[in-house]
Design a protein around this motif. Structure first.
Motif, PDB file in Angstrom:
ATOM      1  N   GLY A  35      10.421  -8.804   4.544  1.00 38.13           N
ATOM      2  CA  GLY A  35       9.410  -8.927   3.489  1.00 38.13           C
ATOM      3  C   GLY A  35       8.014  -8.629   4.011  1.00 38.13           C
ATOM      4  O   GLY A  35       7.222  -7.948   3.347  1.00 38.13           O
ATOM      5  N   ALA A  36       7.717  -9.136   5.212  1.00 39.25           N
ATOM      6  CA  ALA A  36       6.392  -8.913   5.804  1.00 39.25           C
ATOM      7  C   ALA A  36       6.164  -7.423   6.071  1.00 39.25           C
ATOM      8  O   ALA A  36       5.071  -6.899   5.808  1.00 39.25           O
ATOM      9  CB  ALA A  36       6.251  -9.718   7.095  1.00 39.25           C
ATOM     10  N   ILE A  37       7.175  -6.746   6.579  1.00 41.22           N
ATOM     11  CA  ILE A  37       7.048  -5.312   6.851  1.00 41.22           C
ATOM     12  C   ILE A  37       6.827  -4.542   5.553  1.00 41.22           C
ATOM     13  O   ILE A  37       5.940  -3.697   5.472  1.00 41.22           O
ATOM     14  CB  ILE A  37       8.274  -4.795   7.631  1.00 41.22           C
ATOM     15  CG1 ILE A  37       8.238  -5.325   9.068  1.00 41.22           C
ATOM     16  CG2 ILE A  37       8.335  -3.268   7.615  1.00 41.22           C
ATOM     17  CD1 ILE A  37       9.507  -5.088   9.868  1.00 41.22           C
ATOM     18  N   HIS A  38       7.598  -4.851   4.542  1.00 35.19           N
ATOM     19  CA  HIS A  38       7.439  -4.156   3.256  1.00 35.19           C
ATOM     20  C   HIS A  38       6.073  -4.424   2.636  1.00 35.19           C
ATOM     21  O   HIS A  38       5.429  -3.497   2.124  1.00 35.19           O
ATOM     22  CB  HIS A  38       8.563  -4.545   2.288  1.00 35.19           C
ATOM     23  CG  HIS A  38       9.790  -3.704   2.446  1.00 35.19           C
ATOM     24  ND1 HIS A  38       9.986  -2.534   1.757  1.00 35.19           N
ATOM     25  CD2 HIS A  38      10.891  -3.861   3.229  1.00 35.19           C
ATOM     26  CE1 HIS A  38      11.152  -2.010   2.088  1.00 35.19           C
ATOM     27  NE2 HIS A  38      11.719  -2.789   2.989  1.00 35.19           N
ATOM     28  N   ARG A  39       5.614  -5.667   2.692  1.00 36.60           N
ATOM     29  CA  ARG A  39       4.293  -5.988   2.120  1.00 36.60           C
ATOM     30  C   ARG A  39       3.188  -5.224   2.831  1.00 36.60           C
ATOM     31  O   ARG A  39       2.276  -4.694   2.200  1.00 36.60           O
ATOM     32  CB  ARG A  39       4.018  -7.497   2.194  1.00 36.60           C
ATOM     33  CG  ARG A  39       4.721  -8.304   1.127  1.00 36.60           C
ATOM     34  CD  ARG A  39       4.245  -9.756   1.096  1.00 36.60           C
ATOM     35  NE  ARG A  39       4.461 -10.471   2.343  1.00 36.60           N
ATOM     36  CZ  ARG A  39       5.615 -11.035   2.708  1.00 36.60           C
ATOM     37  NH1 ARG A  39       6.671 -10.956   1.921  1.00 36.60           N
ATOM     38  NH2 ARG A  39       5.714 -11.688   3.843  1.00 36.60           N
ATOM     39  N   THR A  40       3.243  -5.167   4.162  1.00 36.36           N
ATOM     40  CA  THR A  40       2.198  -4.500   4.930  1.00 36.36           C
ATOM     41  C   THR A  40       2.259  -2.982   4.783  1.00 36.36           C
ATOM     42  O   THR A  40       1.227  -2.323   4.653  1.00 36.36           O
ATOM     43  CB  THR A  40       2.285  -4.894   6.420  1.00 36.36           C
ATOM     44  OG1 THR A  40       2.224  -6.330   6.513  1.00 36.36           O
ATOM     45  CG2 THR A  40       1.138  -4.304   7.218  1.00 36.36           C
ATOM     46  N   ALA A  41       3.461  -2.426   4.779  1.00 34.83           N
ATOM     47  CA  ALA A  41       3.618  -0.966   4.688  1.00 34.83           C
ATOM     48  C   ALA A  41       3.243  -0.443   3.313  1.00 34.83           C
ATOM     49  O   ALA A  41       2.805   0.703   3.190  1.00 34.83           O
ATOM     50  CB  ALA A  41       5.046  -0.572   5.025  1.00 34.83           C
ATOM     51  N   GLY A  42       3.419  -1.251   2.299  1.00 30.07           N
ATOM     52  CA  GLY A  42       3.106  -0.829   0.936  1.00 30.07           C
ATOM     53  C   GLY A  42       4.340  -0.363   0.185  1.00 30.07           C
ATOM     54  O   GLY A  42       5.428  -0.225   0.764  1.00 30.07           O
ATOM     55  N   PRO A  43       4.180  -0.106  -1.110  1.00 35.95           N
ATOM     56  CA  PRO A  43       5.321   0.241  -1.968  1.00 35.95           C
ATOM     57  C   PRO A  43       6.011   1.549  -1.584  1.00 35.95           C
ATOM     58  O   PRO A  43       7.175   1.761  -1.933  1.00 35.95           O
ATOM     59  CB  PRO A  43       4.718   0.335  -3.369  1.00 35.95           C
ATOM     60  CG  PRO A  43       3.252   0.539  -3.154  1.00 35.95           C
ATOM     61  CD  PRO A  43       2.917  -0.138  -1.855  1.00 35.95           C
TER      62      PRO A  43
END
Length: 170
Positions: A35-43
Motif C-alpha cells: 500500500g505504501a509503495i502504491h500510494r507513493t508511486a501514484g495511480p
C-alpha cells in the motif's frame, strides 16, 4: 562483490535503482509495504500492474517507479504461511532470486527488499530473514552487476533478524 546492508527505513524513500514490492498475486494496491509503495508511486503504478497480472507465487513482475525515487518496482509475490509444509521456503527463496535476476536484467545496480511475506501472509520473521539472506547472496553471486542489496526493515526486530542472518553467512 555485492555489498549487503540492513537498515530500518521506509522503502519508498530509498535512493536505489529498484525496490521490491511485497505484492499480491493480482498486483493490486494492498496494505502494508504494498500500500505504501502504491500510494507513493501514484495511480500510474496500479495502471501499469493491471496488464502484468496475475503473478504466481514465487515470481516477479517489473514496472517503472513513477513518483518513487527508485527507477523500478519489482513486484514479488511471496507465499502465504501454511505451517511450513507447503513449500513456503522454496517459494520465498524463488521470489528473492527472481527479483535479483530481474534487477540485473533491468540494469539496476542497487535493489532494496522489504521482509516479503512476514506481514499479513504470516511467515515467521526469523525463518523469513534466513531464507531471504541465503537466496539473495546466492543470486547476487550469479548477477554481480547488482552491486548493492539493501534489506529495508520495518522495525528493529526485523533489522536485527536480517543482521543476524547475514552474520551467519559471512
Amino acid at each position: 562483490m555485492t555489498r549487503f546492508e540492513v537498515i530500518e527505513a521506509d522503502i519508498t524513500t530509498l535512493d536505489v535503482d529498484a525496490i521490491v514490492n511485497a505484492a499480491n498475486g493480482q498486483l493490486l494496491p494492498g496494505g502494508g509495504v504494498c500500500g505504501a509503495i502504491h500510494r507513493t508511486a501514484g495511480p500510474e503504478l496500479a495502471e501499469a500492474c493491471t496488464s502484468l497480472a496475475p503473478c504466481p507465487t514465487g515470481e516477479v513482475r517489473a514496472t517503472p517507479g513513477f513518483r518513487l525515487p527508485a527507477r523500478f518496482v519489482i513486484h514479488a509475490v511471496g507465499p502465504v504461511w501454511q505451517g511450513g509444509t507447503a513449500g513456503e521456503d522454496r517459494q520465498l527463496a524463488a521470489c528473492y532470486r527472481a527479483a535479483i535476476a530481474e534487477a540485473a536484467q533491468l540494469g539496476a545496480a542497487s535493489i532494496a527488499f522489504p521482509a516479503i511475506s512476514t506481514g499479513i501472509y504470516g511467515y515467521p520473521p526469523e525463518q523469513a530473514a534466513r531464507v531471504a539472506v541465503t537466496a539473495v547472496r546466492e543470486a547476487a553471486h550469479r548477477h554481480p552487476a547488482v552491486a548493492r542489496v539493501v534489506f529495508a526493515c520495518f522495525g528493529q526486530d526485523s533489522a536485527r533478524l536480517h543482521r543476524e542472518a547475514l552474520e551467519v553467512l559471512h
